[in-house]
Scaffold this active site. Structure first.
Site, short mmCIF file in Angstrom:
data_model
loop_
_atom_site.label_atom_id
_atom_site.label_comp_id
_atom_site.label_asym_id
_atom_site.label_seq_id
_atom_site.Cartn_x
_atom_site.Cartn_y
_atom_site.Cartn_z
N TYR A 144 15.64 60.85 14.31
CA TYR A 144 15.44 61.29 12.93
C TYR A 144 16.38 60.55 11.97
O TYR A 144 17.53 60.30 12.30
CB TYR A 144 15.70 62.80 12.79
N TRP A 146 16.70 58.43 7.74
CA TRP A 146 16.05 57.75 6.62
C TRP A 146 15.95 56.24 6.78
O TRP A 146 15.13 55.62 6.11
CB TRP A 146 16.78 58.09 5.32
N1 LIG Z 1 25.56 70.02 5.76
C1 LIG Z 1 24.40 69.42 5.45
N2 LIG Z 1 23.87 68.52 6.29
C2 LIG Z 1 22.71 67.91 5.95
C3 LIG Z 1 22.06 68.19 4.73
C4 LIG Z 1 22.66 69.15 3.86
O1 LIG Z 1 22.12 69.46 2.78
N3 LIG Z 1 23.82 69.74 4.26
N4 LIG Z 1 20.90 67.54 4.41
C5 LIG Z 1 20.06 67.08 5.49
C6 LIG Z 1 19.01 66.19 5.00
S1 LIG Z 1 17.99 66.82 3.76
C7 LIG Z 1 18.77 64.97 5.52
S2 LIG Z 1 17.34 64.13 5.03
C8 LIG Z 1 19.64 64.40 6.54
C9 LIG Z 1 19.82 62.87 6.38
O2 LIG Z 1 20.27 62.33 7.56
P1 LIG Z 1 20.04 60.79 7.93
O3 LIG Z 1 18.76 60.31 7.36
O4 LIG Z 1 20.24 60.65 9.39
O5 LIG Z 1 21.25 60.13 7.14
P2 LIG Z 1 21.52 58.63 6.71
O6 LIG Z 1 22.95 58.54 6.38
O7 LIG Z 1 20.54 58.25 5.66
O8 LIG Z 1 21.25 57.84 8.04
C10 LIG Z 1 20.53 56.67 8.10
C11 LIG Z 1 21.23 55.74 9.07
O9 LIG Z 1 20.37 54.65 9.34
C12 LIG Z 1 21.09 53.42 9.21
N5 LIG Z 1 20.10 52.42 8.79
C13 LIG Z 1 19.62 52.17 7.55
N6 LIG Z 1 18.68 51.22 7.59
C14 LIG Z 1 18.55 50.82 8.86
C15 LIG Z 1 17.75 49.84 9.54
O10 LIG Z 1 16.94 49.16 8.93
N7 LIG Z 1 17.92 49.72 10.87
C16 LIG Z 1 18.80 50.48 11.55
N8 LIG Z 1 18.88 50.30 12.87
N9 LIG Z 1 19.58 51.41 10.96
C17 LIG Z 1 19.45 51.58 9.64
C18 LIG Z 1 22.17 53.69 8.20
O11 LIG Z 1 23.25 52.80 8.37
C19 LIG Z 1 22.52 55.15 8.50
O12 LIG Z 1 23.54 55.26 9.45
O13 LIG Z 1 20.92 65.04 6.50
C20 LIG Z 1 20.81 66.44 6.66
N10 LIG Z 1 22.15 67.01 6.83
N1 LIG Z 2 22.09 61.13 -4.76
C1 LIG Z 2 21.37 61.59 -3.73
N2 LIG Z 2 20.18 62.20 -3.96
C2 LIG Z 2 19.46 62.70 -2.92
C3 LIG Z 2 19.88 62.55 -1.58
C4 LIG Z 2 21.15 61.90 -1.37
O1 LIG Z 2 21.61 61.76 -0.22
N3 LIG Z 2 21.85 61.44 -2.45
N4 LIG Z 2 19.12 63.04 -0.54
C5 LIG Z 2 17.70 63.30 -0.80
C6 LIG Z 2 17.14 64.19 0.22
S1 LIG Z 2 16.97 63.57 1.79
C7 LIG Z 2 16.71 65.44 -0.02
S2 LIG Z 2 15.93 66.32 1.21
C8 LIG Z 2 16.87 66.06 -1.34
C9 LIG Z 2 17.45 67.46 -1.19
O2 LIG Z 2 17.26 68.21 -2.31
P1 LIG Z 2 17.94 69.66 -2.36
O3 LIG Z 2 17.89 70.32 -1.05
O4 LIG Z 2 17.34 70.39 -3.50
O5 LIG Z 2 19.44 69.22 -2.74
P2 LIG Z 2 20.89 69.69 -2.30
O6 LIG Z 2 21.80 68.74 -2.98
O7 LIG Z 2 21.01 69.83 -0.83
O8 LIG Z 2 21.04 71.11 -2.93
C10 LIG Z 2 20.89 71.35 -4.32
C11 LIG Z 2 21.83 72.44 -4.75
O9 LIG Z 2 21.50 73.66 -4.13
C12 LIG Z 2 22.60 74.52 -4.35
N5 LIG Z 2 22.63 75.55 -3.34
C13 LIG Z 2 23.18 75.49 -2.11
N6 LIG Z 2 23.01 76.68 -1.46
C14 LIG Z 2 22.35 77.49 -2.33
C15 LIG Z 2 21.87 78.83 -2.26
O10 LIG Z 2 22.02 79.54 -1.27
N7 LIG Z 2 21.20 79.29 -3.35
C16 LIG Z 2 21.02 78.56 -4.47
N8 LIG Z 2 20.36 79.12 -5.47
N9 LIG Z 2 21.47 77.31 -4.56
C17 LIG Z 2 22.11 76.77 -3.50
C18 LIG Z 2 23.84 73.65 -4.32
O11 LIG Z 2 24.64 73.95 -5.44
C19 LIG Z 2 23.27 72.24 -4.35
O12 LIG Z 2 23.96 71.42 -5.27
O13 LIG Z 2 17.79 65.30 -2.13
C20 LIG Z 2 17.45 63.92 -2.18
N10 LIG Z 2 18.28 63.31 -3.18
MO LIG Z 3 16.43 65.26 3.21
#
Ligand SMILES: Nc1nc2c(c(=O)[nH]1)N[C@H]1C(S)=C(S)[C@@H](COP(=O)(O)OP(=O)(O)OC[C@H]3O[C@@H](n4cnc5c(=O)[nH]c(N)nc54)[C@H](O)[C@@H]3O)O[C@H]1N2
Ligand SMILES: Nc1nc2c(c(=O)[nH]1)N[C@H]1C(S)=C(S)[C@@H](COP(=O)(O)OP(=O)(O)OC[C@H]3O[C@@H](n4cnc5c(=O)[nH]c(N)nc54)[C@H](O)[C@@H]3O)O[C@H]1N2
Ligand SMILES: [Mo]
Length: 811
Positions: A144, A146
């Site tokens: 899993y 991005w």
């Molecule tokens: N506590 C907490 N944890 C969270 C979240 C949260 O809200 N709170 N959010 C979750 C969410 S929504 C998401 S989507 C996940 C994201 O989790 P990930 O998608 O696993 O996070 P990334 O850091 O984007 O990891 C991508 C990795 O791929 C590598 N990479 C990029 N391009 C390439 C390529 O072309 N080839 C190879 N081999 N590697 C590459 C990058 O160096 C990086 O290490 O995290 C989740 N974890």
């Molecule tokens: N700059 C930047 N943008 C991103 C990403 C990134 O890595 N960097 N990741 C992308 C990805 S993979 C995803 S999935 C989306 C995620 O999009 P979201 O899941 O909507 O984003 P988050 O930043 O995880 O959370 C938004 C806000 O939710 C609030 N929050 C946390 N817990 C609670 C709760 O219990 N109740 C309420 N009401 N609010 C709460 C926090 O204050 C937080 O700032 O963002 C995308 N956008």
């Molecule tokens: Mo995400």
């Protein structure tokens, strides 16, 4: 040695000026560069002497993301991987669980450089050994994450295609982003896509709507990002138009900055984890006043009677009134009552961000939001209804391109085993154990080989100390990475992957519909290769090279996928230029095609003729199917269930602060955390943690201090930012700081919140991640400051004087 197919052939005639159509400058006021697309926008990449030196924003981007400022510095840093590496303990002892029988732990070992032939035959040998001895289900290729944008070099597609040809693998389903809401919507609302297609875009809300209630906010920093690529940042402009049209935004969120300043949003800082109570209280207030949409509830929903009976307390004597909700959430009952009145009398969007479902019982908040939208009178009407993650990513709230873009075919996985994506540590720790998921019961296979390409579990997973223990179990871990991050440092075989600036591809920004070429700007450094070339080399000894490559070089594949895209577009009457012309122009805008009526609008108009994909064909406010699963953690209608950890629970006496760990402003997840822009945001070299002045004063913490956060699962350091923009009793530490423990399981010195978060499924229905359900304590750190070593590169085995080079070493 650089592989020939990855040497960029940008050739003559590659334009430095993308043709972005009328209305935007056609001559960039930046230096020359080649076009590329990232998940955070389009750029022109400048290189000097074969090294990327800068990413300049696309000249047509009105709100470019500074995240691009991370790339050049990160890709040329000491953390960049440039040659294949094998972990010393694995080389010495052979494949097997680590950290037992005198074998060093993964994450606490050194690495030996090897050449590509050695690396490829070690990986091929392990795949062969594991599948012969344990079967293909013992290979975990969930992978899993991005990765980077690009239709062909998309790392997930590459590894899945490869592993399918190698006999299959245990995979993961759903996403860390939206697992709970995806599984829920499939059961009760016709599915994620149906809900997305029914979510009004900002410009429709501006035209027809008057109120957006954004639960979890709609942080502008998050709309910097879009999965798969992004043309130009048009969401900030659309959000400005929404406000200019007089639409009011109410942000229910612990952080004031979860809505853009220019929206002038009303901030309702509810206690984290209490949104379900707030939403039920709003619904109850509307029903009690007789303002609910009886017609929609009767014709277009099932189960409204059960849901309303629950709101009124007819089953258990608890009335879910505004006062009841106020007691749980810490909001004011009067404020909730007047908000309910506005919701029932104005065209309203009830949006649930994705964060609120990344929590214990995460299915309930989006379901309660959907129910409130159904009650409100705005469901299925222009500019109103349910907002599925409105603003959570750039595309949510924007018009998406409907022109289909081809992807690399992944083939079919002959193995049927899977895990819900966030159950990775359980999988490794509990082979043979059973788990529930969406009404089924399944068994975790015994994983011997983990193969990860394009994701970072040591970023994305919760309770990293538990993951680090689980990660010792398999025999072998193979990783392709650009950089020496925590994932690479926990692998046995580390293969250096070329980055997106080092390969040619194309991608489409689906939200401001724009298809762009991604031109290689520099060769991969040292021995780095594209994922494709790495997998093709390993496919050789496995006898699947021809089927994997189909005889095409990477560049031939890119052009083939583009040709398929041209064909598909042509069938819809859209003419795209051929490849040489695309390369010459840099990119092309995609036209807006006719759209069907939003599914919930069609449902409202005629539910018999336009049923949605649920057993009843209607929205299900009570689901017989879910009820029939008998899950006490996910009952048959939206229900307030106390979270395992929250400010109103018993554990708050020991750990009195709620931790929210959302997306980072300065990067995408963990990507390029070692880059200049991300590092400029650190405080005392650590990830910033936002603390309310009252909580800071009570602990003698000043702005800029290094602090320690801890709970029963782990501890980390961070740099304090004292700010009144957060609800008292809540701290915010974004995700993505590279995990940097002083010793295995010990203090993380850099500020990765996932050493603190809990590793439990949202419920037995979706088994999604529940990171936002987390209590911690905080103190000023007065001890000696351990240095951050996360960005220093891989720990290498020092060759001792007189030693022969390790087998196969040398470049
Ligand atoms: N506590 C907490 N944890 C969270 C979240 C949260 O809200 N709170 N959010 C979750 C969410 S929504 C998401 S989507 C996940 C994201 O989790 P990930 O998608 O696993 O996070 P990334 O850091 O984007 O990891 C991508 C990795 O791929 C590598 N990479 C990029 N391009 C390439 C390529 O072309 N080839 C190879 N081999 N590697 C590459 C990058 O160096 C990086 O290490 O995290 C989740 N974890
Ligand atoms: N700059 C930047 N943008 C991103 C990403 C990134 O890595 N960097 N990741 C992308 C990805 S993979 C995803 S999935 C989306 C995620 O999009 P979201 O899941 O909507 O984003 P988050 O930043 O995880 O959370 C938004 C806000 O939710 C609030 N929050 C946390 N817990 C609670 C709760 O219990 N109740 C309420 N009401 N609010 C709460 C926090 O204050 C937080 O700032 O963002 C995308 N956008
Ligand atoms: Mo995400």
């Amino acid at each position: 040695m650089t592989d020939a197919t990855t040497v960029p052939d940008v050739g003559p005639g590659v334009p430095t000026v993308p043709d972005v159509g009328p209305g935007v400058p056609t001559v960039p006021d930046v230096g020359p560069g080649v076009p590329t697309v990232t998940h955070w926008g389009s750029y022109l990449v400048r290189a000097e002497h074969g090294r990327v030196v800068a990413l300049d924003p696309h000249p047509g981007d009105p709100d470019p993301s500074p995240i691009g400022g991370n790339v050049a510095s990160a890709l040329t840093s000491p953390a960049r991987l440039t040659r294949p590496l094998v972990r010393g303990g694995w080389l010495e002892h052979g494949p097997g669980p680590a950290g037992v029988d005198g074998r060093p732990r993964r994450g606490d070992d050194r690495y030996v450089p090897v050449d590509w032939d050695t690396a490829a035959s070690l990986v091929a040998g392990e795949i062969r050994r594991v599948r012969e001895r344990h079967g293909n289900r013992a290979v975990f290729g969930g992978s899993y994450g991005w990765g980077s944008a690009g239709r062909f070099h998309h790392p997930q597609s590459q590894i899945h295609r490869f592993l399918n040809l190698a006999g299959g693998y245990t995979r993961s389903v759903d996403t860390y982003s939206s697992a709970a809401v995806t599984v829920l919507l499939r059961r009760v609302a016709g599915g994620w896509q149906t809900a997305m297609d029914s979510t009004p875009i900002f410009d429709e809300i501006a035209e027809h709507g008057s109120l957006v209630v954004a639960v979890g906010g709609m942080a502008l920093r998050n709309s910097q990002v879009n999965d798969g690529g992004l043309g130009i940042h048009s969401s900030p402009g659309a959000q400005r138009r929404l406000r200019a049209a007089g639409v009011d935004v109410v942000s229910v969120s612990p952080l004031r900055t979860d809505a853009a300043d220019f929206l002038d949003a009303t901030w309702l800082p509810a206690r984290p984890g209490t949104d379900v109570a707030v939403l039920l209280g709003l619904s109850h207030t509307i029903v009690e006043a007789g303002l609910h949409d009886r017609d929609f509830l009767e014709r277009c929903c099932v189960g409204a009677d059960r849901f309303l009976a629950y709101l009124r307390g007819e089953t258990d004597g608890v009335v879910r009134s505004a006062e009841w909700a106020a007691g749980i959430s810490g909001l004011d009952a009067g404020v909730l009552r007047s908000l309910a009145h506005r919701i029932a009398t104005e065209r309203t969007v009830i949006s649930a961000s994705l964060s609120v479902q990344r929590a214990d019982h995460g299915e309930q908040a989006p379901w309660a939001a959907l129910a409130l939208a159904a009650v409100s009178g705005s469901m299925g009407r222009p500019g109103g209804g349910f907002g599925c993650g409105l603003g959570a990513l750039h595309r949510n709230g924007m018009r998406l391109s409907r022109v289909p873009v081809a992807a690399l075919p992944q083939g079919v996985d002959p193995v049927s085993d899977f895990i819900p994506v966030a159950r990775i540590a359980d999988l490794l720790l509990r082979p043979g154990a059973e788990f529930d998921y969406d009404g089924g019961r399944y068994t975790y296979p015994d994983i011997r080989l983990v193969y990860w390409v394009g994701g970072n579990p040591f970023h994305h997973h919760q309770d990293l100390n538990r993951l680090a223990d689980a990660w010792q179990r398999p025999d072998t871990v193979v990783v392709h990475e650009h950089v020496a991050n925590a994932l690479a440092r926990h692998a046995d075989i580390v293969l250096p992957a070329a980055a997106f600036t080092e390969r040619t591809d194309f991608a489409a920004g689906r939200e401001d519909p724009y298809l762009s070429v991604m031109t290689a700007a520099a060769p991969p450094p040292g021995d780095a290769r594209t994922d494709y070339d790495i997998l093709a080399a390993i496919a050789g000894p496995l006898g699947i090279r021809d089927r994997f490559t189909e005889g095409r070089s990477a560049d031939e594949w890119v052009q083939e996928l583009y040709r398929r895209t041209v064909d598909r577009a042509g069938r819809l009457g859209v003419t795209l230029p051929d490849w040489p012309e695309l390369v010459r122009r840099g990119g092309v805008p995609l036209p807006d095609l006719d759209r069907p009526e939003p599914p919930y609008a069609a449902l409202r108009r005629d539910p018999e003729a336009h049923p949605i994909a649920t057993p009843s064909g209607r929205l299900e406010l009570f689901s017989e199917t879910i009820d029939g699963m008998g899950y006490d953690d996910c009952p048959g209608h939206p229900t307030w269930l106390e979270p395992a950890e929250w400010l109103g629970g018993a554990l708050a006496h020991r750990f009195p602060l709620a931790l929210v760990s959302g997306q980072p402003e300065r990067r995408l997840h963990s990507q390029f955390d070692n880059g200049a822009h991300s590092r400029a945001g650190k405080v005392a070299g650590r990830e910033p943690v936002t603390v309310h002045p009252v909580d800071a004063a009570a602990r003698g913490i000043a702005d800029g201090d290094v602090v320690r956060l801890w709970n029963a699962r782990g501890e980390c350091l961070a740099g304090a930012v004292v700010s009144a923009d957060i609800r008292p009793g809540v701290v915010r530490l974004s995700t993505g700081a590279w995990y940097d423990p002083v010793r295995p399981g010990g203090l993380d010195v850099h500020g990765n919140p996932n050493v603190l978060t809990r590793d439990h499924g949202t419920s037995r229905l979706a088994q999604g991640p529940s990171a936002h359900t987390c209590l911690v304590e905080l103190e000023r750190w007065d001890g000696p400051l351990p240095p951050v070593t996360a960005f220093d590169g891989m720990p290498l085995v020092e060759p001792r004087a007189g030693d022969a080079a390790p087998h196969g070493a040398g470049d």
